[in-house]
Write a protein that holds these residues in place. Structure first.
Motif, PDB file in Angstrom:
ATOM      1  N   ASP A 173      15.793  11.063  10.801  1.00 20.94           N
ATOM      2  CA  ASP A 173      14.363  11.254  10.553  1.00 20.94           C
ATOM      3  C   ASP A 173      13.545  10.182  11.269  1.00 20.94           C
ATOM      4  OD1 ASP A 173      14.713  13.509   8.964  1.00 20.94           O
ATOM      5  OD2 ASP A 173      14.690  12.362   7.087  1.00 20.94           O
ATOM      6  N   LEU A 174      14.039   8.948  11.265  1.00 18.19           N
ATOM      7  CA  LEU A 174      13.341   7.866  11.963  1.00 18.19           C
ATOM      8  C   LEU A 174      13.275   8.162  13.459  1.00 18.19           C
ATOM      9  CD1 LEU A 174      11.999   5.081  12.085  1.00 18.19           C
ATOM     10  CD2 LEU A 174      14.307   4.090  12.191  1.00 18.19           C
ATOM     11  N   GLU A 175      14.352   8.637  14.021  1.00 15.48           N
ATOM     12  CA  GLU A 175      14.360   8.975  15.447  1.00 15.48           C
ATOM     13  C   GLU A 175      13.409  10.136  15.733  1.00 15.48           C
ATOM     14  OE1 GLU A 175      15.198   8.836  19.509  1.00 15.48           O
ATOM     15  OE2 GLU A 175      15.366   7.364  17.905  1.00 15.48           O
ATOM     16  N   ALA A 176      13.400  11.144  14.868  1.00 12.76           N
ATOM     17  CA  ALA A 176      12.478  12.268  15.050  1.00 12.76           C
ATOM     18  C   ALA A 176      11.026  11.790  14.946  1.00 12.76           C
ATOM     19  CB  ALA A 176      12.762  13.354  14.008  1.00 12.76           C
ATOM     20  N   TYR A 177      10.756  10.869  14.034  1.00 13.94           N
ATOM     21  CA  TYR A 177       9.423  10.271  13.896  1.00 13.94           C
ATOM     22  C   TYR A 177       9.057   9.507  15.166  1.00 13.94           C
ATOM     23  CZ  TYR A 177       6.069   6.741  12.152  1.00 13.94           C
ATOM     24  OH  TYR A 177       4.997   5.905  11.988  1.00 13.94           O
ATOM     25  N   ARG A 178       9.999   8.711  15.636  1.00  9.85           N
ATOM     26  CA  ARG A 178       9.758   7.857  16.800  1.00  9.85           C
ATOM     27  C   ARG A 178       9.369   8.650  18.032  1.00  9.85           C
ATOM     28  NH1 ARG A 178      11.934   5.874  21.078  1.00  9.85           N
ATOM     29  NH2 ARG A 178      13.881   7.007  20.947  1.00  9.85           N
ATOM     30  N   VAL A 179      10.010   9.808  18.252  1.00  9.77           N
ATOM     31  CA  VAL A 179       9.761  10.590  19.472  1.00  9.77           C
ATOM     32  C   VAL A 179       8.730  11.698  19.285  1.00  9.77           C
ATOM     33  CG1 VAL A 179      12.061  10.069  20.379  1.00  9.77           C
ATOM     34  CG2 VAL A 179      11.698  12.193  19.082  1.00  9.77           C
ATOM     35  N   HIS A 180       8.237  11.884  18.067  1.00  3.94           N
ATOM     36  CA  HIS A 180       7.257  12.945  17.820  1.00  3.94           C
ATOM     37  C   HIS A 180       6.011  12.724  18.679  1.00  3.94           C
ATOM     38  CE1 HIS A 180       4.403  15.515  15.734  1.00  3.94           C
ATOM     39  NE2 HIS A 180       5.456  16.130  15.172  1.00  3.94           N
ATOM     40  N   PRO A 181       5.447  13.776  19.265  1.00  2.00           N
ATOM     41  CA  PRO A 181       4.261  13.628  20.124  1.00  2.00           C
ATOM     42  C   PRO A 181       3.074  12.938  19.448  1.00  2.00           C
ATOM     43  CG  PRO A 181       5.178  15.832  20.348  1.00  2.00           C
ATOM     44  CD  PRO A 181       5.938  15.159  19.239  1.00  2.00           C
ATOM     45  N   ASP A 182       2.860  13.180  18.161  1.00  2.00           N
ATOM     46  CA  ASP A 182       1.754  12.515  17.459  1.00  2.00           C
ATOM     47  C   ASP A 182       1.989  11.002  17.368  1.00  2.00           C
ATOM     48  OD1 ASP A 182       0.704  15.038  17.153  1.00  2.00           O
ATOM     49  OD2 ASP A 182       1.028  15.142  14.990  1.00  2.00           O
ATOM     50  N   HIS A 183       3.238  10.627  17.132  1.00  2.00           N
ATOM     51  CA  HIS A 183       3.587   9.202  17.086  1.00  2.00           C
ATOM     52  C   HIS A 183       3.453   8.585  18.472  1.00  2.00           C
ATOM     53  CE1 HIS A 183       6.424   5.732  16.955  1.00  2.00           C
ATOM     54  NE2 HIS A 183       5.749   5.505  15.829  1.00  2.00           N
ATOM     55  N   GLN A 184       3.882   9.310  19.479  1.00  2.00           N
ATOM     56  CA  GLN A 184       3.762   8.812  20.854  1.00  2.00           C
ATOM     57  C   GLN A 184       2.298   8.566  21.227  1.00  2.00           C
ATOM     58  OE1 GLN A 184       6.278   7.927  23.135  1.00  2.00           O
ATOM     59  NE2 GLN A 184       7.458   8.015  21.235  1.00  2.00           N
ATOM     60  N   ALA A 185       1.400   9.422  20.760  1.00  2.00           N
ATOM     61  CA  ALA A 185      -0.031   9.241  21.032  1.00  2.00           C
ATOM     62  C   ALA A 185      -0.550   7.965  20.373  1.00  2.00           C
ATOM     63  CB  ALA A 185      -0.820  10.455  20.546  1.00  2.00           C
ATOM     64  N   VAL A 186      -0.109   7.690  19.156  1.00  2.00           N
ATOM     65  CA  VAL A 186      -0.516   6.453  18.488  1.00  2.00           C
ATOM     66  C   VAL A 186       0.080   5.249  19.218  1.00  2.00           C
ATOM     67  CG1 VAL A 186      -0.434   5.122  16.340  1.00  2.00           C
ATOM     68  CG2 VAL A 186      -0.807   7.589  16.257  1.00  2.00           C
ATOM     69  N   LEU A 187       1.309   5.375  19.684  1.00  2.00           N
ATOM     70  CA  LEU A 187       1.935   4.284  20.438  1.00  2.00           C
ATOM     71  C   LEU A 187       1.152   3.939  21.698  1.00  2.00           C
ATOM     72  CD1 LEU A 187       5.795   4.877  20.273  1.00  2.00           C
ATOM     73  CD2 LEU A 187       4.452   3.082  19.170  1.00  2.00           C
ATOM     74  N   ALA A 188       0.593   4.934  22.343  1.00  2.00           N
ATOM     75  CA  ALA A 188      -0.214   4.677  23.543  1.00  2.00           C
ATOM     76  C   ALA A 188      -1.410   3.798  23.183  1.00  2.00           C
ATOM     77  CB  ALA A 188      -0.663   5.995  24.165  1.00  2.00           C
ATOM     78  N   PHE A 189      -2.054   4.080  22.052  1.00  2.00           N
ATOM     79  CA  PHE A 189      -3.169   3.243  21.589  1.00  2.00           C
ATOM     80  C   PHE A 189      -2.673   1.837  21.265  1.00  2.00           C
ATOM     81  CE2 PHE A 189      -5.730   1.458  18.152  1.00  2.00           C
ATOM     82  CZ  PHE A 189      -6.991   1.477  18.730  1.00  2.00           C
ATOM     83  N   ILE A 190      -1.527   1.749  20.582  1.00  2.00           N
ATOM     84  CA  ILE A 190      -0.969   0.451  20.196  1.00  2.00           C
ATOM     85  C   ILE A 190      -0.652  -0.393  21.423  1.00  2.00           C
ATOM     86  CG2 ILE A 190       1.058  -0.662  19.152  1.00  2.00           C
ATOM     87  CD1 ILE A 190       1.029   1.742  17.131  1.00  2.00           C
ATOM     88  N   LYS A 191      -0.090   0.211  22.444  1.00  2.00           N
ATOM     89  CA  LYS A 191       0.258  -0.539  23.666  1.00  2.00           C
ATOM     90  C   LYS A 191      -0.963  -1.171  24.306  1.00  2.00           C
ATOM     91  CE  LYS A 191       4.510   1.891  24.610  1.00  2.00           C
ATOM     92  NZ  LYS A 191       5.267   2.804  25.451  1.00  2.00           N
TER      93      LYS A 191
END
Length: 92
Positions: free
Chosen positions: A61-79
């Protein structure tokens, strides 16, 4: 049960409310059992700006969360916004 905890130190602390709003949107992902996030209220020098706590069932579940497109979009903001992040994942 797996706990995913992340701390964020931001380049500009005024971006903390925006980060919290973006993180709160991840609450609705299907693998997320629970999510809490907030802006730091401590003025201690060792304090971070934003904290995130996510409950998941499994490491898959953590891996699925990590690669989910919505999470990736938040990661772009975080970076762009964060100067540092710290993470710990553990089973309870």
């Amino acid at each position: 049960m797996l706990k995913h905890i992340v701390l964020f130190r931001l380049k500009d602390a005024t971006q903390a409310p925006e980060l919290v709003l973006r993180l709160e949107d991840l609450r609705n992902l299907p693998m997320v059992g629970g999510l809490e996030t907030g802006v730091n209220v401590s003025d201690r020098p060792i304090a971070w700006d934003v904290g995130l706590y996510v409950s998941l069932q499994t490491e898959a579940d953590l891996e699925a969360y990590r690669v989910h497109p919505d999470h990736q979009a938040v990661l772009a903001f975080i970076k762009e916004a964060a100067s540092e992040c710290a993470v710990v994942d553990f089973h309870v």
